[in-house]
Design a protein around this motif. Structure first.
Motif, PDB file in Angstrom:
ATOM      1  N   LEU D  69       0.845  -1.186   0.000  1.00  0.00           N
ATOM      2  CA  LEU D  69       0.000   0.000   0.000  1.00  0.00           C
ATOM      3  C   LEU D  69       0.884   1.241   0.000  1.00  0.00           C
ATOM      4  O   LEU D  69       0.985   1.947   0.985  1.00  0.00           O
ATOM      5  CB  LEU D  69      -0.879  -0.043   1.244  1.00  0.00           C
ATOM      6  CG  LEU D  69      -2.186   0.709   1.202  1.00  0.00           C
ATOM      7  CD1 LEU D  69      -3.014   0.230   0.032  1.00  0.00           C
ATOM      8  CD2 LEU D  69      -2.931   0.494   2.493  1.00  0.00           C
ATOM      9  N   PHE D 116      12.650   1.749   6.310  1.00  0.00           N
ATOM     10  CA  PHE D 116      11.776   1.855   7.482  1.00  0.00           C
ATOM     11  C   PHE D 116      10.427   1.197   7.229  1.00  0.00           C
ATOM     12  O   PHE D 116       9.848   0.570   8.103  1.00  0.00           O
ATOM     13  CB  PHE D 116      11.574   3.322   7.870  1.00  0.00           C
ATOM     14  CG  PHE D 116      12.810   3.976   8.406  1.00  0.00           C
ATOM     15  CD1 PHE D 116      13.317   3.586   9.630  1.00  0.00           C
ATOM     16  CD2 PHE D 116      13.463   4.961   7.697  1.00  0.00           C
ATOM     17  CE1 PHE D 116      14.468   4.172  10.147  1.00  0.00           C
ATOM     18  CE2 PHE D 116      14.602   5.547   8.194  1.00  0.00           C
ATOM     19  CZ  PHE D 116      15.115   5.159   9.423  1.00  0.00           C
ATOM     20  N   ARG D 119       9.411  -2.869   7.175  1.00  0.00           N
ATOM     21  CA  ARG D 119       9.266  -3.588   8.431  1.00  0.00           C
ATOM     22  C   ARG D 119       7.802  -3.690   8.838  1.00  0.00           C
ATOM     23  O   ARG D 119       7.442  -4.433   9.731  1.00  0.00           O
ATOM     24  CB  ARG D 119      10.057  -2.879   9.534  1.00  0.00           C
ATOM     25  CG  ARG D 119      11.549  -2.860   9.257  1.00  0.00           C
ATOM     26  CD  ARG D 119      12.297  -2.348  10.444  1.00  0.00           C
ATOM     27  NE  ARG D 119      12.216  -0.899  10.544  1.00  0.00           N
ATOM     28  CZ  ARG D 119      12.600  -0.219  11.611  1.00  0.00           C
ATOM     29  NH1 ARG D 119      13.046  -0.842  12.667  1.00  0.00           N
ATOM     30  NH2 ARG D 119      12.507   1.091  11.635  1.00  0.00           N
ATOM     31  N   LEU D 120       6.954  -2.879   8.185  1.00  0.00           N
ATOM     32  CA  LEU D 120       5.539  -2.834   8.573  1.00  0.00           C
ATOM     33  C   LEU D 120       4.672  -3.460   7.493  1.00  0.00           C
ATOM     34  O   LEU D 120       5.073  -3.616   6.357  1.00  0.00           O
ATOM     35  CB  LEU D 120       5.116  -1.382   8.795  1.00  0.00           C
ATOM     36  CG  LEU D 120       5.950  -0.631   9.816  1.00  0.00           C
ATOM     37  CD1 LEU D 120       5.510   0.808   9.879  1.00  0.00           C
ATOM     38  CD2 LEU D 120       5.812  -1.281  11.177  1.00  0.00           C
ATOM     39  N   LEU D 123      -1.808  -1.419   6.240  1.00  0.00           N
ATOM     40  CA  LEU D 123      -2.093  -0.010   6.427  1.00  0.00           C
ATOM     41  C   LEU D 123      -0.927   0.737   7.045  1.00  0.00           C
ATOM     42  O   LEU D 123      -0.665   1.881   6.704  1.00  0.00           O
ATOM     43  CB  LEU D 123      -3.302   0.145   7.354  1.00  0.00           C
ATOM     44  CG  LEU D 123      -4.658   0.133   6.693  1.00  0.00           C
ATOM     45  CD1 LEU D 123      -5.730   0.313   7.732  1.00  0.00           C
ATOM     46  CD2 LEU D 123      -4.736   1.257   5.683  1.00  0.00           C
ATOM     47  N   TYR D 124      -0.227   0.064   7.977  1.00  0.00           N
ATOM     48  CA  TYR D 124       0.908   0.711   8.614  1.00  0.00           C
ATOM     49  C   TYR D 124       1.959   1.092   7.600  1.00  0.00           C
ATOM     50  O   TYR D 124       2.532   2.174   7.644  1.00  0.00           O
ATOM     51  CB  TYR D 124       1.531  -0.221   9.650  1.00  0.00           C
ATOM     52  CG  TYR D 124       0.994   0.033  11.009  1.00  0.00           C
ATOM     53  CD1 TYR D 124       1.377   1.172  11.694  1.00  0.00           C
ATOM     54  CD2 TYR D 124       0.093  -0.827  11.601  1.00  0.00           C
ATOM     55  CE1 TYR D 124       0.885   1.441  12.937  1.00  0.00           C
ATOM     56  CE2 TYR D 124      -0.413  -0.573  12.847  1.00  0.00           C
ATOM     57  CZ  TYR D 124      -0.015   0.560  13.520  1.00  0.00           C
ATOM     58  OH  TYR D 124      -0.505   0.836  14.754  1.00  0.00           O
ATOM     59  N   MET D 127       0.670   4.141   5.841  1.00  0.00           N
ATOM     60  CA  MET D 127       0.710   5.380   6.609  1.00  0.00           C
ATOM     61  C   MET D 127       2.142   5.876   6.776  1.00  0.00           C
ATOM     62  O   MET D 127       2.394   7.070   6.781  1.00  0.00           O
ATOM     63  CB  MET D 127       0.070   5.175   7.985  1.00  0.00           C
ATOM     64  CG  MET D 127      -1.376   4.759   7.953  1.00  0.00           C
ATOM     65  SD  MET D 127      -2.371   5.675   6.790  1.00  0.00           S
ATOM     66  CE  MET D 127      -2.450   7.237   7.558  1.00  0.00           C
ATOM     67  N   LEU D 128       3.071   4.937   6.904  1.00  0.00           N
ATOM     68  CA  LEU D 128       4.457   5.366   7.077  1.00  0.00           C
ATOM     69  C   LEU D 128       5.025   5.942   5.774  1.00  0.00           C
ATOM     70  O   LEU D 128       5.762   6.929   5.809  1.00  0.00           O
ATOM     71  CB  LEU D 128       5.321   4.201   7.581  1.00  0.00           C
ATOM     72  CG  LEU D 128       6.673   4.622   8.155  1.00  0.00           C
ATOM     73  CD1 LEU D 128       6.505   5.576   9.315  1.00  0.00           C
ATOM     74  CD2 LEU D 128       7.491   3.417   8.591  1.00  0.00           C
ATOM     75  N   LEU D 130       3.333   7.545   3.717  1.00  0.00           N
ATOM     76  CA  LEU D 130       2.716   8.871   3.656  1.00  0.00           C
ATOM     77  C   LEU D 130       3.446   9.860   4.566  1.00  0.00           C
ATOM     78  O   LEU D 130       3.786  10.970   4.159  1.00  0.00           O
ATOM     79  CB  LEU D 130       1.243   8.745   4.071  1.00  0.00           C
ATOM     80  CG  LEU D 130       0.311   9.868   3.678  1.00  0.00           C
ATOM     81  CD1 LEU D 130       0.279  10.032   2.178  1.00  0.00           C
ATOM     82  CD2 LEU D 130      -1.091   9.595   4.194  1.00  0.00           C
ATOM     83  N   ALA D 131       3.706   9.408   5.795  1.00  0.00           N
ATOM     84  CA  ALA D 131       4.344  10.307   6.765  1.00  0.00           C
ATOM     85  C   ALA D 131       5.754  10.681   6.315  1.00  0.00           C
ATOM     86  O   ALA D 131       6.113  11.863   6.282  1.00  0.00           O
ATOM     87  CB  ALA D 131       4.380   9.649   8.140  1.00  0.00           C
ATOM     88  N   LEU D 132       6.545   9.686   5.928  1.00  0.00           N
ATOM     89  CA  LEU D 132       7.922   9.980   5.532  1.00  0.00           C
ATOM     90  C   LEU D 132       7.950  10.763   4.225  1.00  0.00           C
ATOM     91  O   LEU D 132       8.786  11.656   4.041  1.00  0.00           O
ATOM     92  CB  LEU D 132       8.719   8.682   5.406  1.00  0.00           C
ATOM     93  CG  LEU D 132       8.929   7.935   6.731  1.00  0.00           C
ATOM     94  CD1 LEU D 132       9.697   6.643   6.504  1.00  0.00           C
ATOM     95  CD2 LEU D 132       9.654   8.801   7.738  1.00  0.00           C
ATOM     96  N   ARG D 214      13.430  -7.968   2.291  1.00  0.00           N
ATOM     97  CA  ARG D 214      14.443  -7.526   1.355  1.00  0.00           C
ATOM     98  C   ARG D 214      13.864  -7.462  -0.061  1.00  0.00           C
ATOM     99  O   ARG D 214      14.157  -6.561  -0.836  1.00  0.00           O
ATOM    100  CB  ARG D 214      15.638  -8.481   1.403  1.00  0.00           C
ATOM    101  CG  ARG D 214      16.877  -7.916   0.725  1.00  0.00           C
ATOM    102  CD  ARG D 214      18.031  -8.885   0.832  1.00  0.00           C
ATOM    103  NE  ARG D 214      17.677 -10.165   0.232  1.00  0.00           N
ATOM    104  CZ  ARG D 214      18.529 -11.177   0.118  1.00  0.00           C
ATOM    105  NH1 ARG D 214      19.754 -11.064   0.586  1.00  0.00           N
ATOM    106  NH2 ARG D 214      18.149 -12.307  -0.441  1.00  0.00           N
ATOM    107  N   HIS D 215      13.026  -8.442  -0.353  1.00  0.00           N
ATOM    108  CA  HIS D 215      12.414  -8.487  -1.675  1.00  0.00           C
ATOM    109  C   HIS D 215      11.554  -7.253  -1.913  1.00  0.00           C
ATOM    110  O   HIS D 215      11.611  -6.617  -2.961  1.00  0.00           O
ATOM    111  CB  HIS D 215      11.561  -9.749  -1.786  1.00  0.00           C
ATOM    112  CG  HIS D 215      11.570 -10.334  -3.150  1.00  0.00           C
ATOM    113  ND1 HIS D 215      12.550 -11.174  -3.590  1.00  0.00           N
ATOM    114  CD2 HIS D 215      10.725 -10.177  -4.194  1.00  0.00           C
ATOM    115  CE1 HIS D 215      12.310 -11.521  -4.828  1.00  0.00           C
ATOM    116  NE2 HIS D 215      11.205 -10.929  -5.227  1.00  0.00           N
TER     117      HIS D 215
END
Lengths: 292, 413, 245, 328
Positions: D69, D116, D119-120, D123-124, D127-128, D130-132, D214-215
């Motif tokens: 996502l 970063f 790792r999630l 949705l997480y 959202m990350l 989006l934030a970064l 990694r993929h």
């Protein structure tokens, strides 16, 4: 930098955090229970402000106008949310995140232009009620009364949410739906009705945020995008779907920004992103445990 | 139908080929009829401006002013000016995209707009490369007719260099020494403040900058900024902000009572667009400058303009209406003077031309194509229970225009 | 081949695995049995690295593999099937197994070589031995439940493991299909000498194929040994009877 | 019977191969001839479409094939464009270096952000990104000395031979075709197949020895690289750049393009980009409410055509023909 400055800035930061909390709480509830990223949350907030403006103007910008607007505007937004949920969202609950997200984004575009059609492009403003006008003195710093009012409303909303979520049957069902949807279905509860309820409640909170901010600022097209970014950051930092995480991160964001403005006023614009970036790198999945 | 990606049976080549063809036909189909029939006798202006979002109010005003001007010109038997509008949504890449559409497809002779400074700069680059004159009546960046200026760009809006210099002149007459600078964190804010500060240090070398604060555009809560500035105790707070931020900032000034301790300077603080929404909640002791007010200067010309505008659109003209109006007037006069619709001749006629406007004589400077009009300055105060601009004075163009030498120097760099 | 010692795992205060011990000798079929909720799946997930153990040791071929990432464990030669069908739903049957073969050969990060022709022989061999070759170009979601379950195991075999973990390989299958799986397990064990660890509810199957049995009860290994020993073990009987009562 | 049908199938396959080849060649020929046939504005519009199509296709590598996502792809587009803009206006480095560095810097930023984000999950992850992504936007917006702030960078010098509308057209077309071929090869490579596997079933992929994080990171970086390439093309087409290029609503626009064409079809994003660019132009001629129209269009897409236009066409075509596989 004396004590009065620091204390008053803390106070302002807290009240700033309260608005963040009220708006983000709605977003995080929807996240948690419906598992939908509601891009339209900012639009609902904007609608709250515009409707509050219309009510207040209709009543001649008097003090009663504000209180009535504060009561009715969130309810109106709640009604709109309900229509959105029943009319659109419920048809896409079994689609994936992206579809749900894009559907809410389509509402951002539609509401944005509809607001322009209904209210026009001119800047709107509504008045702070007489009783909340002016400022008071705190350790030698004079602060707007309205911020104190926000500092009362915020905790009241938080308490209300806590009471609803942990003391009422409906609230418990909501929490259960957030953690284990299948279980709720097995218990014979119609989870889509829970969804409708939560979405409406999220809308109410967004509308309340809009109505609360309306008297202190310019009511204009474009205010949806600004709050949306804040709310997203706060909700992610707090832990998706966790209302208390959102409370904590709202306060961190509000206070952090207030002190950032005090110490590095030249680059205040990037402070929220720095706060979010640092917290997310430390705790990528949010401060508190996600609802699911 | 689980597999669309992994389905090996249907032929990739076939699929890709057909998709390519569909795509090609689709996109080339749209380009099949570029038949913009223009009556060559008329001049056609293509307006790219922001008709959506927070800045839409300015584009509407300048468009209405322009429409009024071309109507008056036609009524007086002058040249007929046609126009088309395009919405750039405040996105610079859309501005250029539309500019290209207007020039290449609509075959417009002139471009005009755009409230977004970045858009104005992008369009002016295109205008220069394609030799299409562009009248900027929305972008206030001093770079448009300054460092990035060229033969094809005209500005009928007082830019940030002028605003800054006017503010500096006003402030230099006052006793303040310790100054705090603040503003919205975008081009307009920065540019106003930079120009003001450099002019002020020239006019009054003993001023001292205490600090700077910048907030993001669209900020809703100004109390933390104001509280932080208040604790530094400057003599005066100088603010470069505009649009929706302006009203919200003024509200916060009132709520915090800052102006009881520290006076504030802000361009357009007593503009009706700011004061009307504020009603009786406007702060006093805020001073500033303003290029145009519907009740100042109190002249017959201004009254006539206000009356005509009101008759047409049922509202009072704001500053941007004047900018659009001047754009139309300058163009109409130049076409008449050139006696031709040849763009280069019209440019020659426009350079250094002067027209009568509601605020007095306006000149498009020959060297930088920047309009020179007078500007008022004053302070907000309560008069007979009504909050309004008082102590209004006029600064003549000579006092507030940036020097031609400096501009030409910046262009050569 | 595989040693599990004093393994512990808790979820939110609930002790799922309290003391699990297990030994899988080379080339043997070992079954883990136990009542529902005994922690069999959790044990499997701990062995394959999908869950992190709180304490204890997992050794594979005299190497410590406790809490390694799942993909690393797989590369050591340990592959598994899942209780619920866990296949790549949009891929064809061939591709499902091919993925495993590609990953086994560390070709999964090759960017500019068509996957279509890569390692197909080897993949087809696996499909052949599982009787899936006729479906190779079908989308795997169009297979029958039984065939999907077989594919589930075939995928695991695609990574050419030394030790194969089968989590309830016959769950939800008809007697005929179960027979097919039993034969398959026997064939893998006897003809290819593969070590196999499996969990199963079907006791007939367990006593038919397993050379050793470990009994897990409430997260604790209560017995381990030859099938006949287990059959006569008192604690095992009480564990199962206790559940029935 | 069976031999009969299989030989006719082979014939049909052959016919379709040639037909497909023919259509591809015809398409390319039309594309090559187009600049002499239509007005320069449409040539420019096509160049814009090519640029956007590459951007959308690069997003679809992670979105459609990787199932991630990714909500802020425009960042890498903007980084690619800004890298070229800054090099060409603030340094005396040659254009070639700028062109090479644009995608590389974009890929580098993608590596940092992706590191970063992978790792999630779900949705997480979104959202990350989006934030970064917004953090990058804020830096670009604020770093006046380097980026000129919200004013943007204009009149970016490019080599003389790349200034005419037609040469820009051919350059973007060439780069688009080459990039699409590379992306297509990647999707059809073991890497691509594995990527689809990690989308369908990350847990299973892991237990087959695939390093899923990694993929995904690799896919993210590749997508970032090609977004950077698109960013370089953007500079060629517009020769100016402003921070709005990497604001989040730009990313939403690309997402809509992918959805419109079809997330699971390779050419879907290209079609989506073409439709959206053309439509925004046509609608903009008549009304200032393009965003309203876009919103309604998106609503209809999500509710009634979630598989996208190409996805829908392919599906209905496959449904009409009795599927060959069902007979087994």
């Amino acid at each position: 930098m004396n004590f009065a400055t620091l204390a008053s800035q803390l106070f302002i930061g807290l009240s700033r955090g309260m608005i963040f909390f009220i708006v983000s709480a709605g977003l995080t509830l929807i996240f948690g229970v419906l598992r939908i990223t509601n891009f339209a949350h900012g639009s609902l907030y904007m609608l709250g402000a515009f409707i509050a403006y219309s009510i207040s103007t209709f009543l001649g910008q008097g003090p009663n106008g504000f209180w009535l607007a504060l009561l009715i505007a969130p309810l109106a937004v709640m009604l709109i949310s309900l229509v959105i949920e029943r009319g659109l969202l419920r048809f896409i609950y079994n689609q994936d995140h992206l579809m749900q997200m894009l559907l809410t984004y389509s509402l951002v575009l539609i509401v944005g232009d509809l607001v322009k059609i209904v209210w026009g492009t001119e800047f709107k403003s509504m008045n702070v009620p007489t009783i909340l006008r002016g400022s008071f003195n705190l350790w030698g710093a004079s602060l707007p009364l309205y911020n104190a009012f926000l500092l009362i409303v915020g905790p009241v909303v938080a308490l209300g949410l806590w009471f609803f979520l942990s003391k009422t049957r409906l609230g418990k069902i909501c929490r259960a739906t957030a953690t284990d949807r299948e279980m709720v279905d097995i218990l014979g509860i119609d989870s889509t009705q829970v969804f409708a309820l939560v979405f409406a409640m999220g809308g109410w909170l967004a509308g309340l945020g809009g109505a609360l901010i309306a008297p202190t600022t310019t009511i204009s097209i474009g205010m949806d995008a600004n709050i949306l970014i804040y709310a997203f950051l706060i909700v992610v930092i707090g832990g998706l779907g966790n209302v208390w995480g959102t409370l904590i991160s709202s306060i961190i964001m509000g206070v952090g920004e207030a002190f950032g403005i005090l110490f590095i006023p030249g680059v205040a614009i990037i402070i929220p992103y720095i706060i979010a970036g640092v917290l997310l790198i430390i705790k990528p999945s949010g401060l508190l445990k996600s609802a699911w | 139908m689980a597999s669309m990606v992994g389905n090996k049976k249907s032929h990739y080549l076939f699929r890709i080929g057909s998709m390519l063809l569909i795509t090609v036909l689709l996109v080339s189909g749209c380009g099949s009829s570029p038949n913009a029939t223009t009556d060559k006798k008329n001049v056609k202006v293509g307006i790219v401006d922001t008709y959506t979002g927070g800045a839409a109010i300015y584009a509407q005003d300048s468009l209405d002013g322009f429409k009024l001007a071309i109507k008056e010109i036609a009524a007086k038997g002058g040249p007929t000016i046609e126009f088309v509008t395009r919405d750039d949504e405040f996105k610079p890449d859309k501005s250029t995209s539309w500019a290209k559409e207007l020039v290449m497809n609509e075959k417009v002779d002139f471009l005009a707009g755009t409230t977004n400074s970045a858009g104005s700069l992008a369009v002016s680059q295109f205008a220069k490369e394609n030799k299409v004159p562009f009248i900027d009546w929305g972008g206030m960046s001093d770079k448009i007719t300054g460092a990035a200026g060229n033969r094809y760009v005209f500005s009928t809006i007082p830019n940030t260099a002028i605003i800054g210099k006017a503010g500096a002149v006003q402030l230099s007459k006052l006793p303040y020494k310790k100054i705090w600078l603040a503003g919205s964190d975008y081009e307009y804010g920065h540019s106003v403040i930079t120009n003001l500060w450099s002019n002020l240090t020239t006019l009054k070398p003993d001023v001292e900058k205490m600090g700077e604060t910048w907030w993001s555009v669209g900020e809703t809560d100004f109390t933390p900024y104001i509280n932080a500035i208040r604790s530094a105790k400057p003599d005066v707070l100088v603010v470069g902000t505009g649009g929706a931020d302006m009203v919200a900032f003024m509200k916060a000034l009132k709520a915090t009572g800052l102006t009881q301790e520290i006076p504030v300077w802000a361009h357009t603080c007593y503009d009706p667009a700011t004061l009307r929404p504020l009603g009786d909640q406007a702060p006093v002791n805020v001073m500033g400058t303003n290029p145009y007010l519907s009740n100042y200067p109190d002249t017959a010309e201004n009254k006539a303009f206000v009356a005509a505008f009101k008759k047409e659109y049922n509202r009072e003209p704001a500053a941007f209406a004047l900018y659009g109006y001047m754009g139309g007037e300058f163009l109409g006069q130049a076409i008449e003077k050139a006696g031709s619709t040849d763009k280069e001749k019209i440019i020659d006629a426009m350079e250094g031309s002067t027209i009568d406007t509601p605020v007095g004589k306006a000149t498009l400077r020959k060297e930088d194509h920047q309009v020179a009009i007078p500007m008022s300055y004053g302070v907000i105060a309560k008069v007979n229970g009504k909050i309004t601009a008082t102590d209004l004075h006029t600064l003549s163009p000579d006092e507030i225009m940036p020097s031609v030498d400096a501009i030409l120097k910046s262009r050569s760099q | 081949m595989l040693q599990v010692e004093r393994l512990k795992k808790a979820f939110d205060g609930f002790q799922a695995i309290t003391d699990a011990n297990l030994l899988v000798p080379n080339g043997e079929v070992v079954a883990v049995i136990g009542p529902n909720g005994a922690g069999k799946s959790t044990l499997f997930n701990l062995i394959t690295g999908h869950l992190k153990a709180d304490s204890g040791h997992i050794g594979f071929k005299s190497e410590e593999i406790t809490n390694l990432a799942p993909h690393k464990i797989c590369h050591k030669g340990l592959s598994r099937s899942f209780q619920l069908i866990n296949i790549f739903s949009t891929l064809t049957v061939l591709e499902n197994v091919q993925i495993a073969v590609i990953a086994k050969h560390n070709f999964d990060r090759k960017l500019f070589r068509p996957a279509k022709k890569l390692l197909v022989e080897e993949t087809l061999a696996v499909l052949e031995s599982f009787g899936l070759i006729e479906f190779k170009d079908q989308s795997c979601s169009s297979l029958s439940y039984g065939d999907q379950k077989v594919l589930e195991i075939a995928i695991a075999l695609g990574s050419k493991p030394k030790l194969l973990l089968l989590d309830e390989p016959t769950a939800g299958m008809s007697p005929d299909e179960t027979r097919r799986i039993v034969n398959l397990i026997k064939k893998l064990s006897q003809e290819e000498g593969l070590s196999i660890l499996l969990t199963e509810h079907d006791m007939d199957l367990v006593f038919d194929v397993a050379q050793k049995i470990m009994v897990l009860h409430q997260g604790c290994t209560i017995a381990q040994g030859l099938p006949e020993d287990i059959r006569n073990d008192k604690s095992v009987q009480s564990a199962y009877l206790g559940e029935a009562g | 019977m069976s031999t009969n049908s299989s030989s006719s199938l082979i014939l049909q396959e052959k016919f379709r191969t040639y037909l497909g080849l023919g259509m591809a060649v015809a398409g390319i020929l039309i594309l090559l001839a187009i600049p002499s046939l239509i007005s320069p504005y449409y040539v420019y519009l096509l160049a814009t479409i090519f640029t956007t199509a590459l951007l959308a296709t690069s997003l679809n590598l992670v979105l459609g094939y990787g199932g991630l996502l990714h909500l802020h792809h425009a960042v890498f587009y903007g980084i690619g464009a800004y890298t070229v803009a800054i090099i060409m206006t603030k340094t005396s480095w040659p254009f070639a270096i700028a062109v090479v560095l644009g995608p590389l810097v974009a890929a580098l930023i993608a590596l940092v952000i992706g590191w970063f984000c992978v790792r999630l999950r779900g949705l997480y992850f979104g959202m990350l990104t989006l934030a970064l992504g917004q953090l990058v936007w804020a830096i670009v917006y604020r770093w006046n000395a380097l980026t000129n702030g919200d004013n943007g960078i204009h009149s970016i010098p490019v080599p003389e031979f790349l200034t005419s509308v037609n040469s820009v057209y051919y350059t973007t077309l060439l780069v688009l075709i080459v990039s699409l071929v590379i992306l297509y090869l990647i999707i059809k490579s073991p890497f691509g197949l594995t990527l689809i596997a990690t989308r369908d079933n990350p847990m299973r992929s892991e237990s087959l020895g695939i390093n899923v994080k990694r993929h995904r990171l690799t896919a993210f970086v590749i997508a970032g690289f090609f977004a950077g390439v698109a960013g370089v093309l953007f500079i060629l087409v517009e020769r100016s750049v402003a921070p709005s290029l990497l604001f989040w609503n730009k990313s939403a626009e690309i997402l809509i393009m992918c959805l419109m064409g079809g997330l699971t079809v390779f050419m879907g994003p290209t079609l989506g980009a073409a439709i959206l660019v053309v439509l925004s132009m046509i609608v903009g001629l008549y009304t200032e409410y393009w965003l309203l129209v876009l919103g309604l269009l998106l609503l209809i897409l999500v509710l009634f055509l979630p598989q996208g236009i190409l996805g829908y066409l392919l599906k209905s075509r496959n449904n009409k023909k009795p599927s060959m596989r069902g007979e087994n």
